[in-house]
Write a protein that holds these residues in place. Structure first.
Motif, short mmCIF file in Angstrom:
data_model
loop_
_atom_site.label_atom_id
_atom_site.label_comp_id
_atom_site.label_asym_id
_atom_site.label_seq_id
_atom_site.Cartn_x
_atom_site.Cartn_y
_atom_site.Cartn_z
N ASP A 115 0.84 -1.20 0.00
CA ASP A 115 0.00 0.00 0.00
C ASP A 115 0.88 1.26 0.00
N ILE A 116 0.24 2.43 0.03
CA ILE A 116 0.96 3.70 -0.03
C ILE A 116 1.98 3.81 1.09
N ASP A 117 1.64 3.33 2.30
CA ASP A 117 2.54 3.46 3.45
C ASP A 117 3.56 2.32 3.54
N GLY A 118 3.65 1.47 2.51
CA GLY A 118 4.62 0.40 2.51
C GLY A 118 4.15 -0.86 3.21
N THR A 119 2.90 -0.91 3.66
CA THR A 119 2.36 -2.09 4.34
C THR A 119 1.77 -3.04 3.32
N ASN A 120 2.05 -4.34 3.49
CA ASN A 120 1.47 -5.36 2.61
C ASN A 120 0.03 -5.62 3.06
N ARG A 121 -0.91 -5.38 2.15
CA ARG A 121 -2.32 -5.53 2.50
C ARG A 121 -3.06 -6.32 1.44
N LEU A 122 -4.18 -6.96 1.89
CA LEU A 122 -5.18 -7.51 0.97
C LEU A 122 -6.20 -6.41 0.73
N VAL A 123 -6.38 -6.01 -0.52
CA VAL A 123 -7.18 -4.83 -0.85
C VAL A 123 -8.38 -5.24 -1.70
N SER A 124 -9.56 -4.78 -1.29
CA SER A 124 -10.76 -4.86 -2.12
C SER A 124 -11.09 -3.45 -2.59
N TYR A 125 -11.50 -3.30 -3.85
CA TYR A 125 -11.74 -1.96 -4.39
C TYR A 125 -12.98 -2.00 -5.28
N ARG A 126 -13.51 -0.78 -5.56
CA ARG A 126 -14.70 -0.70 -6.41
C ARG A 126 -14.77 0.72 -6.98
N VAL A 127 -14.97 0.83 -8.30
CA VAL A 127 -15.19 2.11 -8.97
C VAL A 127 -16.69 2.31 -9.10
N ASN A 128 -17.18 3.46 -8.59
CA ASN A 128 -18.61 3.72 -8.65
C ASN A 128 -19.04 4.03 -10.08
N GLY A 129 -20.18 3.49 -10.47
CA GLY A 129 -20.66 3.71 -11.83
C GLY A 129 -21.30 5.06 -12.05
N ARG A 130 -21.75 5.73 -10.96
CA ARG A 130 -22.43 7.02 -11.11
C ARG A 130 -21.51 8.21 -10.87
N MET A 131 -20.57 8.03 -9.94
CA MET A 131 -19.69 9.13 -9.57
C MET A 131 -18.24 8.74 -9.88
N PRO A 132 -17.37 9.72 -10.17
CA PRO A 132 -15.96 9.40 -10.48
C PRO A 132 -15.16 9.16 -9.20
N ILE A 133 -15.55 8.14 -8.41
CA ILE A 133 -14.83 7.84 -7.17
C ILE A 133 -14.46 6.37 -7.14
#
Length: 698
Positions: free
Chosen positions: A251-269
């Motif tokens: 991750d950004i802070d150098g920690t090894n993480r399991l990451v789940s992510y999602r791009v919203n279909g309505r908003m650019p987030i």
């Protein structure tokens, strides 16, 4: 006397065949037990990790949706407020009335919008919950890619000591005419705050990005700077493949993480939830360690049982090897083999081969004495292994034959206890090694002669110092007089240049001869140290001054780092300078332009002195270091091709260090540089410190 060949070969073959089978069975049984057990443990460990991973990803994927829904709900409340304001504007409400709406909304939702503004289409403020704050013109409401809905998310900005994320919604009348813009500024922790109620493990991260890159909210300040883009983190590569999913990475802070992510279909987030790998796999790893520990204990027990069984067979193995060796000796024409039976303080020769008869100078079997001591001498009984010692004995002895001649013999003997042979027996193999002994004596004589010649050479060179240096000093001196026109002008200018070349070449040759003579003196043990109490700081400063001109010529910076209170050193000051000047010259020679050479001195934890020269040159491999430590050897390096040298610098420095009872250690990494350290023992340092010197030269 009966022949021993058929007897030994048959006995050895039966013993070896009988032993190999149970050994193979024991080893196969051990493998058959251990391999399935460890296979099961490995599969179970893999399943434990996969179960932990799957469960963590399922939980984080659910949290991603919840955080996304929370963010969308926040954006929806901006929509609701905008709709309300559009209606009031359409009814003719202006200025103060809009401000009342904003104040009521802030009162009803104190934790939602920190600042709320309504801006006319021409950019002038209509209403605000904080009139007079920072200029609206400095805010960035739109992403580089443009908003995908009516609400646009801007970059985080500082309002006083607080970071706020501005979000803008266009206000439109019933006919679509733009009435202005509603700007609501939200504390980023409002988005991430919802995350704290979900009971996730410590160290888990929640990140909210705009899809064009900037980070707009987080729950842990160390994982990123708000408003900044991080194009090199793994999440953007994952998003390129699919808009929602998971991965494991740094991750950004150098920690090894399991990451789940999602791009919203309505908003650019983009919402990302990261769980620390050590937390996810912690319980699984504990269970795996317990399983591995139990399996290791079981494996040790199995191996110990197998080893005990194999040790039980070792006694027979020793006998089989001795008999097999004896059988091979029987087939060898040059070795004599016999079986001896120990009884009544002597050893009777039970069986032997023909070579045994020839070896001891007998003409036929009947001429060979029946007792071992009568043919090998009274001391020969002590050569045999004592009772209970089944290991093979090997020795060399000079034996007198029956005809009076003597020979050197190698005797190998192994004791055998076998009920089928009826008593204690020893198998003896005797080999004539007279030729090898004569060759060894000749080699020793040749080695002694070579060492004497080498010592004579070294002593000659060590005593030739005056004879070599004196004429060369005269050549250099007269060349300098001519070049400097000390006795009058030189008629032809080119002769002056020739004289300078002669002086330069003579000085170079004098340096080479000096190194060779010093090295020869050390080899001939003719060098004596003139030891005095030396102040280390001034010595280092002198070495720095001597090398400054050379360093400046190749644009290399030489720096020094040492404390002011270094103790006095008992040493030969001239030889210590010679070591350090060699090391500094090498470091400057191999350093590229605009790089730094460091001279570092300190007292180590054992109370000894360490002086290191560190460069940023091409470095050396382990093989090149070994080559560089040998006299007259140079590694294949471009710097060596640019400059001249004999390859004596490092070897001579190492010998001089050893004369002081110290050592010279080279550490190097190819492409990174080299560190050469001079170690001198604590017995050479005085307890009292030298006078303080507050200045260091660089």
């Amino acid at each position: 006397m009966p022949t021993v060949q058929s007897f030994l070969e048959g006995l050895a073959t039966s013993q070896l065949v009988g032993l190999q089978r149970p050994r193979r069975r024991i080893l196969l049984a051990m493998v058959g037990v251990l391999v399935p057990i460890w296979t099961i443990v490995a599969l179970a460990s893999f399943q434990q990790r996969e179960a932990a991973r799957s469960g963590a990803l399922a939980n984080s994927a659910t949290v991603v949706k919840l955080v996304e829904a929370w963010a969308l709900a926040t954006l929806g409340r901006i929509d609701d407020l905008a709709t309300s304001i559009e209606g009031h504007i359409a009814w003719g409400v202006e200025g103060r009335g809009i401000s009342d709406i904003l104040d009521r909304h802030k009162t009803n939702n104190p934790d939602l919008f920190r600042l709320t503004d309504v801006i006319a289409p021409d950019g002038t403020p209509i209403a605000s919950t904080a009139p007079g704050h920072a200029s609206l013109a400095t805010r960035n409401y739109d992403s580089d890619n443009g908003p995908t809905t009516d609400v646009a998310i801007g970059l985080p900005r500082f309002v006083g000591d607080t970071v706020l994320v501005p979000m803008a919604r266009t206000l439109r009348g019933p006919d679509g005419t733009a009435l202005g813009t509603l700007v609501a500024e939200v504390d980023p922790s409002y988005f991430a705050g919802f995350y704290g109620d979900l009971g996730m493990p410590p160290g888990a991260s929640v990140l909210l990005f705009r899809t064009d890159g900037p980070l707009i909210a987080h729950n842990i300040p160390s994982v990123g700077e708000l408003g900044r883009s991080y194009p090199d983190i793994p999440i953007w590569r994952a998003v390129e493949s699919r808009p929602d999913g998971s991965y494991q990475g740094i991750d950004i802070d150098g920690t090894n993480r399991l990451v789940s992510y999602r791009v919203n279909g309505r908003m650019p987030i983009l919402v990302a939830i990261g769980l620390p790998s050590r937390t996810v796999y912690g319980q699984a790893h504990n269970r795996i360690l317990v399983a591995v520990a139990l399996t290791a204990i079981l494996s040790i027990a199995v191996i110990a049982f197998g080893a005990a069984t194999l040790r039980g067979l070792r006694r027979y193995d020793v006998v089989a090897k001795a008999l097999a060796l004896s059988a091979a000796g029987v087939r060898s024409a040059g070795s004599g083999i016999a079986i001896l039976r120990l009884a009544r303080g002597d050893a009777a020769i039970v069986q032997h081969n023909p070579a045994f008869v020839d070896l001891f100078g007998a003409r036929r079997d009947g001429d060979l004495p029946a007792a071992w001591t009568r043919i090998a001498g009274p001391a020969a009984l002590a050569w045999l292994p004592p009772a209970g010692d089944l290991a093979e004995r090997r020795l060399e002895a000079e034996i007198t034959r029956a005809d009076g001649a003597s020979f050197w013999a190698e005797i190998r003997a192994a004791r055998v206890r076998d009920a089928g042979m009826g008593g204690d027996h020893v198998v003896v193999v005797v080999t004539d090694i007279s030729e090898r002994k004569h060759a060894e004596a000749a080699l020793i004589q040749a080695r002694d002669a070579a060492e004497a010649a080498n010592r004579a050479k070294s002593e000659f060179l060590a005593n030739m110092s005056h004879e070599l240096r004196t004429p060369l000093n005269a050549v250099i001196g007269f060349a300098d007089i001519i070049a400097g026109e000390l006795m009058g002008p030189v008629g032809t200018p080119i002769y002056g240049a020739y004289a300078r070349d002669i002086s330069m070449s003579g000085n170079h040759l004098l340096g080479i001869i000096s190194d060779i003579l010093d090295f020869a003196k050390i080899e001939a043990t003719a060098m004596r140290l003139d030891e005095t109490d030396v102040e280390i700081g001034p010595l280092l400063e002198t070495c720095l001054r001597f090398t400054q001109a050379r360093a400046a010529a190749v644009q290399v910076v030489v720096e020094a780092d040492y404390p002011d209170d270094l103790p006095l050193l008992r040493a030969d000051e001239l030889r210590i300078k010679q070591i350090l000047l060699n090391l500094l010259s090498n470091a400057i020679k191999f350093s590229p332009a605009r790089r730094t050479v460091r001279l570092v001195a300190r007292v180590n934890g054992l109370g000894g002195l360490e002086i290191s020269v560190v460069d940023q040159g091409p470095g050396m491999t382990a093989a090149e270091i070994r080559l560089a430590e040998q006299p007259f050897q140079q590694i294949d390096n471009p710097a060596n091709k640019r400059t001249e040298g004999t390859g004596l610098g490092l070897p001579l420095a190492k010998r001089l260090a050893e004369l002081h009872g110290g050592d010279l250690v080279i550490e190097s990494v190819p492409g990174r540089g080299t560190c050469v350290t001079l170690f001198l023992g604590a017995d050479r340092l005085h307890a009292a410190a030298a006078p303080d010197r507050r200045e260091r030269r660089a």
